[in-house]
Structures are given as C-alpha cells and as structure tokens.
Design a protein around this motif. Sequence first.
Motif, PDB file in Angstrom:
ATOM      1  N   PRO A 191       7.478 -41.546  50.267  1.00 41.06           N
ATOM      2  CA  PRO A 191       8.863 -41.202  49.924  1.00 41.06           C
ATOM      3  C   PRO A 191       9.347 -39.958  50.652  1.00 41.06           C
ATOM      4  O   PRO A 191       8.557 -39.225  51.262  1.00 41.06           O
ATOM      5  N   THR A 192      10.639 -39.720  50.575  1.00 42.28           N
ATOM      6  CA  THR A 192      11.246 -38.509  51.121  1.00 42.28           C
ATOM      7  C   THR A 192      11.459 -37.516  49.986  1.00 42.28           C
ATOM      8  O   THR A 192      12.021 -37.866  48.948  1.00 42.28           O
ATOM      9  N   VAL A 193      11.012 -36.294  50.178  1.00 40.35           N
ATOM     10  CA  VAL A 193      11.306 -35.219  49.235  1.00 40.35           C
ATOM     11  C   VAL A 193      12.691 -34.665  49.579  1.00 40.35           C
ATOM     12  O   VAL A 193      12.954 -34.294  50.729  1.00 40.35           O
ATOM     13  N   LEU A 194      13.564 -34.627  48.605  1.00 40.77           N
ATOM     14  CA  LEU A 194      14.902 -34.046  48.760  1.00 40.77           C
ATOM     15  C   LEU A 194      14.902 -32.699  48.059  1.00 40.77           C
ATOM     16  O   LEU A 194      14.767 -32.630  46.833  1.00 40.77           O
ATOM     17  N   PHE A 195      15.028 -31.605  48.839  1.00 41.15           N
ATOM     18  CA  PHE A 195      15.085 -30.260  48.251  1.00 41.15           C
ATOM     19  C   PHE A 195      16.526 -29.755  48.282  1.00 41.15           C
ATOM     20  O   PHE A 195      17.147 -29.689  49.349  1.00 41.15           O
ATOM     21  N   TYR A 247      23.720 -20.765  42.287  1.00 41.14           N
ATOM     22  CA  TYR A 247      24.762 -20.988  41.282  1.00 41.14           C
ATOM     23  C   TYR A 247      25.941 -21.784  41.841  1.00 41.14           C
ATOM     24  O   TYR A 247      27.093 -21.526  41.512  1.00 41.14           O
ATOM     25  N   TRP A 248      25.647 -22.754  42.702  1.00 41.89           N
ATOM     26  CA  TRP A 248      26.656 -23.658  43.288  1.00 41.89           C
ATOM     27  C   TRP A 248      27.698 -22.899  44.128  1.00 41.89           C
ATOM     28  O   TRP A 248      28.714 -23.452  44.494  1.00 41.89           O
ATOM     29  N   THR A 308      13.864 -32.579  44.190  1.00 43.59           N
ATOM     30  CA  THR A 308      13.502 -31.254  43.706  1.00 43.59           C
ATOM     31  C   THR A 308      14.597 -30.285  44.136  1.00 43.59           C
ATOM     32  O   THR A 308      15.400 -30.577  45.022  1.00 43.59           O
ATOM     33  N   GLY A 309      14.655 -29.157  43.486  1.00 45.40           N
ATOM     34  CA  GLY A 309      15.680 -28.174  43.819  1.00 45.40           C
ATOM     35  C   GLY A 309      15.524 -26.953  42.943  1.00 45.40           C
ATOM     36  O   GLY A 309      14.872 -27.000  41.894  1.00 45.40           O
ATOM     37  N   HIS A 310      16.125 -25.867  43.377  1.00 47.21           N
ATOM     38  CA  HIS A 310      15.947 -24.566  42.734  1.00 47.21           C
ATOM     39  C   HIS A 310      17.238 -24.119  42.055  1.00 47.21           C
ATOM     40  O   HIS A 310      18.303 -24.120  42.674  1.00 47.21           O
ATOM     41  N   SER A 311      17.153 -23.751  40.775  1.00 45.08           N
ATOM     42  CA  SER A 311      18.263 -23.158  40.031  1.00 45.08           C
ATOM     43  C   SER A 311      19.440 -24.141  39.960  1.00 45.08           C
ATOM     44  O   SER A 311      19.319 -25.191  39.337  1.00 45.08           O
ATOM     45  N   ALA A 312      20.571 -23.851  40.618  1.00 42.99           N
ATOM     46  CA  ALA A 312      21.647 -24.840  40.665  1.00 42.99           C
ATOM     47  C   ALA A 312      21.150 -26.144  41.272  1.00 42.99           C
ATOM     48  O   ALA A 312      21.575 -27.237  40.875  1.00 42.99           O
ATOM     49  N   GLY A 313      20.224 -26.046  42.223  1.00 44.43           N
ATOM     50  CA  GLY A 313      19.620 -27.240  42.791  1.00 44.43           C
ATOM     51  C   GLY A 313      18.774 -28.000  41.793  1.00 44.43           C
ATOM     52  O   GLY A 313      18.623 -29.228  41.897  1.00 44.43           O
ATOM     53  N   ALA A 322      11.081 -36.417  39.768  1.00 47.43           N
ATOM     54  CA  ALA A 322      11.848 -35.196  40.034  1.00 47.43           C
ATOM     55  C   ALA A 322      11.082 -33.962  39.583  1.00 47.43           C
ATOM     56  O   ALA A 322      10.328 -33.999  38.603  1.00 47.43           O
ATOM     57  N   MET A 323      11.319 -32.862  40.296  1.00 48.16           N
ATOM     58  CA  MET A 323      10.718 -31.565  39.946  1.00 48.16           C
ATOM     59  C   MET A 323      11.773 -30.467  40.057  1.00 48.16           C
ATOM     60  O   MET A 323      11.829 -29.749  41.045  1.00 48.16           O
ATOM     61  N   PRO A 324      12.653 -30.340  39.067  1.00 50.70           N
ATOM     62  CA  PRO A 324      13.590 -29.209  39.072  1.00 50.70           C
ATOM     63  C   PRO A 324      12.839 -27.899  38.865  1.00 50.70           C
ATOM     64  O   PRO A 324      11.906 -27.820  38.062  1.00 50.70           O
TER      65      PRO A 324
END
Length: 273
Positions: A68-72, A77-78, A138-143, A164-166
């Motif tokens: 799969p593709t990891v989407l970071f 805060y957007w 996956t993503g950080h904070s707002a992500g 998913a890994m927020p």
Amino acid sequence: MAPDELDFEAEYNNRARVPDHPAHIAGWQRDAAAYRGTARCDLDLAYGPGERHRLDLFHPENDDSSGPTVLFIHGGYWQAFDKSSSSHLARGANRRGLMVAVPSYTLAPAATLADIIAEIEMAANFITQRTGRPIVATGHSAGGHLTACLMARPMPQQRPIQAAMPISGLFDLPPLVGTSINRALGLTTDDAQHLSPLAWAPPKSGKLVAVVGGAESSEFLRQSRAIVDTWGKAGVTTRYHEVPGAHHFDVIAGLADPADPLVNTLVELAGEA
C-alpha cells in the motif's frame, strides 16, 4: 479536572507549551530538504486545480510494487506549513519497502475546514488512481484529524481506507472554538461539531492506532483515547500508543527511523490495508 474548568487556550496552544518549537520546525525544514535531495521521488504532482493541490511521492529503496501507499498529512492547525516540511518523515517507511505520499492543501483562512477535508479526499483519490494501491493514512495534529476523516467517510467508488495512524490528532473540535486557533478557522460551535470525526458514524471495521506524545496536554491525550474508545466499540480494531516523553513537536520524529515503533506500526497497518 472537569472540562468546563480547563483552560483550552493553554491545552491547545502547542507553541506556547513548547518554547523551543522554532528549533524543531527549522529542523523539519532542514531534514526534509536533505531527504528530497537523496530520495527516489516524484515532486509536485498535481492532484487538483488549486495552487496548493500538489503532492510528493517518495518511492521505497527496493522499488516494491505491491504494498500500500502511506499517505502522510502535515499538521499546523489547518493554517500553517506545507508538504515541504515533512519529506524526511517518509524515510522510515521507504526503507521498510513502502511508498509514501505527502500532500499540501489550501490553508485557512483561504479555505474553510470543510474545503480542506474535501481537498485531502481529492488527494487520496488521486493517489489510489495513480498507484492502484490501497492507502494507509497517517498525519500529525490537524493531519491526524484529516486522517480520521478519510477513514470515517469513504469516498464514492473508491476502496475504503481500512488502516490509519493519526498522531496527536484532533477529533473533537468544539474545544477549539474559543481559542486563538479559531481566528483563522472561523468555526462556530455547530461547525466544529459537524466537522469532528468523533461526531460522525464510526467505521464498522478496519484498524486504527492513535499515537500521542506522553508529554502532551491532557486534552491531546483525551482526544486520542476518545477515538480509540468510540471507534473500538463500533467494530474498528483500535490501539492507543503514547510516545514516552514526547511533546507535540517531536512526537513525529520516529517516522524518519526505519527501526522506530511508529514505522513498525505503519508496516503492521500495511498488512491490514
């Protein structure tokens, strides 16, 4: 402490909580630029018509063509940063054989939060069509918020995101309404509730690992525990993971290290996607 006694400005103002945050942000930019200079990557791919509808695709060293593709998805805060601050966070997954996509998106106040969610859905659509692979989000904070949105709201005619890994995610937005963070967002309490993944019907399957720094505020810890509990009861396989001693700006550092537990988790989730 009861929620109505909390100082939400202090709980959510991470720059005030971490006085040396400028050094961490400068390190992101430096390390990201260095990785772009050495990685196998396709830069500035257009996933939509907007100026910031661009993503970078980082290929694994072993040229794997099946995983799969990891989407970071970056945080801020957007309303801050773009893909250029996160390139180095693809290194760990790349070295474990996974492709990684890192998009930018239009920032508030130029875009509403609803617009930003739609843009990330468009980016995910583009990635699946280009690669033919499922996504681990996956993503950080707002992500992290946008990561949960992708998993909770399947896109028409697209394979649902099952893994998913927020990281330090925001899933319950009404506490932000009275803070300085909301100046650019302009959310009403109703808007905030409507755009909170915790207020949506949870997915009925899949796997989610909610990561948060052990030194983050009580509200960030609560947010990650809440999505683990709520989605876990709905049928998602969930896990809560604290990075010991990590604050909001260094909690993502392990993504650059192929031996880090966060990268181990992405590899685990790749088997579920």
